[in-house]
Motif scaffolding. Structure first.
Motif, mmCIF file in Angstrom:
data_model
loop_
_atom_site.group_PDB
_atom_site.id
_atom_site.type_symbol
_atom_site.label_atom_id
_atom_site.label_comp_id
_atom_site.label_asym_id
_atom_site.label_seq_id
_atom_site.Cartn_x
_atom_site.Cartn_y
_atom_site.Cartn_z
ATOM 1 N N ILE A 79 46.342 38.986 31.629
ATOM 2 C CA ILE A 79 46.132 39.820 32.814
ATOM 3 C C ILE A 79 44.803 40.559 32.726
ATOM 4 C CG2 ILE A 79 46.974 41.855 34.052
ATOM 5 C CD1 ILE A 79 49.835 40.970 33.239
ATOM 6 N N VAL A 80 44.547 41.158 31.570
ATOM 7 C CA VAL A 80 43.303 41.920 31.379
ATOM 8 C C VAL A 80 42.090 41.002 31.502
ATOM 9 C CG1 VAL A 80 41.938 43.238 29.722
ATOM 10 C CG2 VAL A 80 44.383 43.723 29.980
ATOM 11 N N ILE A 81 42.128 39.846 30.845
ATOM 12 C CA ILE A 81 40.987 38.929 30.876
ATOM 13 C C ILE A 81 40.716 38.442 32.298
ATOM 14 C CG2 ILE A 81 40.217 36.617 30.210
ATOM 15 C CD1 ILE A 81 41.441 37.098 27.469
ATOM 16 N N SER A 82 41.766 38.102 33.036
ATOM 17 C CA SER A 82 41.562 37.595 34.398
ATOM 18 C C SER A 82 40.885 38.645 35.273
ATOM 19 C CB SER A 82 42.901 37.170 35.012
ATOM 20 O OG SER A 82 43.754 38.280 35.230
ATOM 21 N N HIS A 83 41.263 39.909 35.079
ATOM 22 C CA HIS A 83 40.648 40.966 35.886
ATOM 23 C C HIS A 83 39.217 41.255 35.423
ATOM 24 C CE1 HIS A 83 44.745 41.549 37.326
ATOM 25 N NE2 HIS A 83 44.235 42.298 38.291
ATOM 26 N N LEU A 84 38.978 41.195 34.124
ATOM 27 C CA LEU A 84 37.604 41.382 33.632
ATOM 28 C C LEU A 84 36.681 40.300 34.192
ATOM 29 C CD1 LEU A 84 38.141 42.323 29.870
ATOM 30 C CD2 LEU A 84 37.336 43.816 31.709
ATOM 31 N N LEU A 85 37.182 39.088 34.264
ATOM 32 C CA LEU A 85 36.371 37.996 34.801
ATOM 33 C C LEU A 85 36.091 38.183 36.283
ATOM 34 C CD1 LEU A 85 37.944 34.922 32.947
ATOM 35 C CD2 LEU A 85 35.717 35.990 32.521
ATOM 36 N N GLU A 86 37.045 38.786 37.004
ATOM 37 C CA GLU A 86 36.814 39.073 38.412
ATOM 38 C C GLU A 86 35.758 40.171 38.580
ATOM 39 O OE1 GLU A 86 37.891 37.708 41.339
ATOM 40 O OE2 GLU A 86 38.561 36.106 40.011
ATOM 41 N N PHE A 87 35.824 41.193 37.718
ATOM 42 C CA PHE A 87 34.785 42.225 37.723
ATOM 43 C C PHE A 87 33.418 41.583 37.483
ATOM 44 C CE2 PHE A 87 38.121 45.464 36.768
ATOM 45 C CZ PHE A 87 37.744 46.412 37.715
ATOM 46 N N ASP A 88 33.386 40.682 36.519
ATOM 47 C CA ASP A 88 32.143 40.025 36.126
ATOM 48 C C ASP A 88 31.604 39.145 37.256
ATOM 49 O OD1 ASP A 88 30.356 39.909 33.930
ATOM 50 O OD2 ASP A 88 31.002 37.863 33.497
ATOM 51 N N LYS A 89 32.501 38.401 37.876
ATOM 52 C CA LYS A 89 32.115 37.483 38.951
ATOM 53 C C LYS A 89 31.477 38.234 40.116
ATOM 54 C CE LYS A 89 34.128 33.909 41.969
ATOM 55 N NZ LYS A 89 35.401 33.247 42.352
ATOM 56 N N GLY A 90 32.013 39.414 40.407
ATOM 57 C CA GLY A 90 31.504 40.198 41.527
ATOM 58 C C GLY A 90 30.219 40.940 41.230
ATOM 59 N N TYR A 100 29.746 43.820 39.924
ATOM 60 C CA TYR A 100 29.882 45.170 40.456
ATOM 61 C C TYR A 100 29.193 46.214 39.594
ATOM 62 C CZ TYR A 100 33.495 42.779 43.131
ATOM 63 O OH TYR A 100 34.166 41.896 43.939
ATOM 64 N N PHE A 101 28.877 45.865 38.346
ATOM 65 C CA PHE A 101 28.187 46.790 37.457
ATOM 66 C C PHE A 101 26.904 46.192 36.882
ATOM 67 C CE2 PHE A 101 32.664 48.172 37.184
ATOM 68 C CZ PHE A 101 32.507 49.490 37.586
ATOM 69 N N PHE A 102 26.906 44.894 36.613
ATOM 70 C CA PHE A 102 25.765 44.234 35.982
ATOM 71 C C PHE A 102 25.254 43.095 36.862
ATOM 72 C CE2 PHE A 102 28.793 45.457 32.563
ATOM 73 C CZ PHE A 102 28.055 46.504 32.024
ATOM 74 N N ASP A 103 23.995 42.772 36.687
ATOM 75 C CA ASP A 103 23.401 41.678 37.460
ATOM 76 C C ASP A 103 23.684 40.310 36.843
ATOM 77 O OD1 ASP A 103 22.274 43.270 39.455
ATOM 78 O OD2 ASP A 103 20.502 43.692 38.239
ATOM 79 N N LYS A 104 24.150 40.309 35.609
ATOM 80 C CA LYS A 104 24.481 39.044 34.948
ATOM 81 C C LYS A 104 25.936 39.064 34.505
ATOM 82 C CE LYS A 104 19.895 37.667 33.357
ATOM 83 N NZ LYS A 104 19.065 37.235 32.208
ATOM 84 N N HIS A 105 26.462 37.893 34.158
ATOM 85 C CA HIS A 105 27.873 37.782 33.771
ATOM 86 C C HIS A 105 28.053 38.117 32.291
ATOM 87 C CE1 HIS A 105 28.631 36.181 37.709
ATOM 88 N NE2 HIS A 105 27.885 35.117 37.510
ATOM 89 N N PHE A 106 27.860 39.396 31.975
ATOM 90 C CA PHE A 106 27.949 39.844 30.593
ATOM 91 C C PHE A 106 29.372 39.728 30.038
ATOM 92 C CE2 PHE A 106 24.228 42.998 31.378
ATOM 93 C CZ PHE A 106 23.332 41.959 31.225
ATOM 94 N N LEU A 107 30.340 40.117 30.849
ATOM 95 C CA LEU A 107 31.718 40.184 30.349
ATOM 96 C C LEU A 107 32.238 38.801 29.960
ATOM 97 C CD1 LEU A 107 33.235 42.791 32.849
ATOM 98 C CD2 LEU A 107 32.462 43.170 30.498
ATOM 99 N N LYS A 108 31.947 37.809 30.767
ATOM 100 C CA LYS A 108 32.368 36.447 30.440
ATOM 101 C C LYS A 108 31.733 35.991 29.127
ATOM 102 C CE LYS A 108 32.841 31.750 32.291
ATOM 103 N NZ LYS A 108 32.521 31.105 31.009
ATOM 104 N N PHE A 109 30.476 36.334 28.947
ATOM 105 C CA PHE A 109 29.771 35.982 27.718
ATOM 106 C C PHE A 109 30.500 36.563 26.504
ATOM 107 C CE2 PHE A 109 26.735 37.284 24.428
ATOM 108 C CZ PHE A 109 26.154 36.065 24.110
ATOM 109 N N PHE A 110 30.864 37.843 26.573
ATOM 110 C CA PHE A 110 31.529 38.490 25.436
ATOM 111 C C PHE A 110 32.929 37.930 25.207
ATOM 112 C CE2 PHE A 110 28.682 42.302 26.373
ATOM 113 C CZ PHE A 110 27.816 41.977 25.352
ATOM 114 N N ILE A 111 33.641 37.658 26.293
ATOM 115 C CA ILE A 111 34.981 37.072 26.153
ATOM 116 C C ILE A 111 34.894 35.699 25.499
ATOM 117 C CG2 ILE A 111 36.953 36.146 27.433
ATOM 118 C CD1 ILE A 111 36.465 38.453 29.474
#
Length: 413
Positions: free
Chosen positions: A83-94, A96-107
């Motif tokens: 659940i947490v990962i799916s929502h983090l990826l949605e944050f990343d996709k949008g 909303y905080f960063f211009d690049k997909h940082f969260l997906k990279f870290f996951i």
């Protein structure tokens, strides 16, 4: 031999503090043209999407609210993780905080897997640790993981990463505990310093026994004869912890008094992280690690400004008024981006991580200002907000919701 070692450690300390301080003091106001502005309408739209995701996340995990996190089944843990990962990826996709997909990279790199291993081990070895204490230690794991990526190493929870990350929440909490008198703190610091030097000490309580055991875990990975600088760096952070006690004394301090202590404390912490990750470092790697730690310490001080004012803890932010705060905040932003400016010798991983560190650090500044708008002038507040992807006031609102989410797990992730 001891005199030679002490001179070596002293020279390392003085050279790094001077190097980092000179760079910081020579900073001009930050050139905001280096980053992109976000329109007011886009900020509102971003906030709405973020709110939807937060509401969805809270809704989906609320069924686990009454389960003791120490008693979660493997199946429940895996479901929460998904659940947490799916929502983090949605944050990343949008974005909303960063211009690049940082969260997906870290996951993808395994950050959450290492974090999970760390939490499970910490809870298993010390059931008395609070969620806040575990999170405090895990922040250091994340920094060390970042260094592993910077130097093209595999992400791993090594014995030294675990032991060192657990060590300083223990020692920090003792030194910060106002119920423990100065004499006891000095006694503890004395025997801890001797232990870090390799001198065997007899523990007088379970707390000290735990600290000594963590140091032994480090010794199992890095023997003292082949990795002298590993232990030099750990001694430096211990010395810095002792030095930082001056910031709580009644003697009034100036910025010139405080800055070397702040840089020493923050810089030596990440320097030790770096040595414990890699064993040996080049001069350039030591300088980067030290400056990384220095600006992280200043970020912590900025976030704690109001609390430090109340408690009489003297930092360059807590002793100053708005005009000087503006100046120091702008200098800090400029310093962060200067430290994280790529150079020709940087690997692709290091270039990417410097961008991540710079972007995340700027958000931490915006968050601190957004939660405590009285800290700065209206001019600086508006200027910072124009470059934020959300209104600065939204950070405080989001924090309260994340705190509510944390209560669900009884653990601050």
């Amino acid at each position: 031999m001891n005199d030679l070692k002490e001179n070596r450690v002293l020279n390392l300390k003085n050279n790094l503090i001077q190097y980092a301080l000179n760079n910081f003091l020579n900073m001009d106001n930050f050139d905001f043209s280096r980053i992109n502005k976000t329109s007011y309408l886009r900020k509102i739209l971003n906030e709405k999407e973020i709110q939807k995701l937060l509401d969805s996340l809270i809704s989906k995990i609320k069924s686990y609210k009454n389960i003791n996190p120490y008693e979660l089944s493997i199946k429940d843990s895996e479901e929460i993780k998904k659940i947490v990962i799916s929502h983090l990826l949605e944050f990343d996709k949008g974005k909303y905080f960063f211009d690049k997909h940082f969260l997906k990279f870290f996951i993808d790199k395994g950050y959450l897997d290492v974090a999970e291993d760390f939490i499970n081990r910490a809870k298993k070895e010390d059931g008395n640790l609070s969620g806040e204490e575990i999170f405090q230690a895990m922040r250091n794991v994340w920094i060390m993981n970042s260094l592993q990526i910077i130097w093209d190493m595999s992400l791993d929870l090594t014995p030294s990463i675990y032991a060192y990350s657990m060590l300083y929440p223990y020692t920090d909490n003792l030194l910060d505990n106002k119920d423990i008198d100065l004499q006891e703190k000095n006694r503890f610091n004395h025997i801890l310093t001797k232990t870090l030097k390799g001198e065997k000490q007899i523990s007088s309580n379970a707390y000290e026994n735990r600290v000594f055991a963590l140091i032994q875990d480090i010794e199992l990975q890095y023997n003292r004869e082949d990795f002298t600088q590993v232990y030099d760096s750990i001694l430096l952070i211990q010395e810095a912890q002792i030095e930082s006690l001056k910031q709580d004394q009644n003697t009034t301090m100036t910025e010139d008094d405080i800055l070397p202590i702040s840089f020493f404390k923050g810089g030596s912490s990440v320097l030790a992280d770096a040595f414990l990750v890699k064993g040996n470092l080049s001069k350039e790697e030591m300088e980067f690690s030290f400056e990384y730690g220095a600006f992280l310490q200043l970020l912590d001080d900025l976030q704690d400004t109001i609390e430090d004012k109340v408690e009489g803890h003297q930092t360059i932010f807590s002793i100053n008024v708005k005009g000087d705060l503006d100046k120091n905040i702008l200098k800090l932003i400029s310093y962060i981006f200067e430290v994280n400016t790529p150079n020709s010798s940087d690997s692709q991983a290091m270039v990417f991580m410097k961008e991540v560190i710079g972007s995340c650090s700027l958000i931490m500044v915006m968050d601190a200002v957004g939660r405590n708008h009285s800290l700065v002038s209206k001019k600086l507040y508006k200027n910072l907000e124009s470059f934020s992807k959300v209104r600065l006031s939204f950070y405080k609102k989001m924090e309260s919701q994340l705190n509510e989410l944390n209560k669900t797990f009884n653990l601050k992730y």
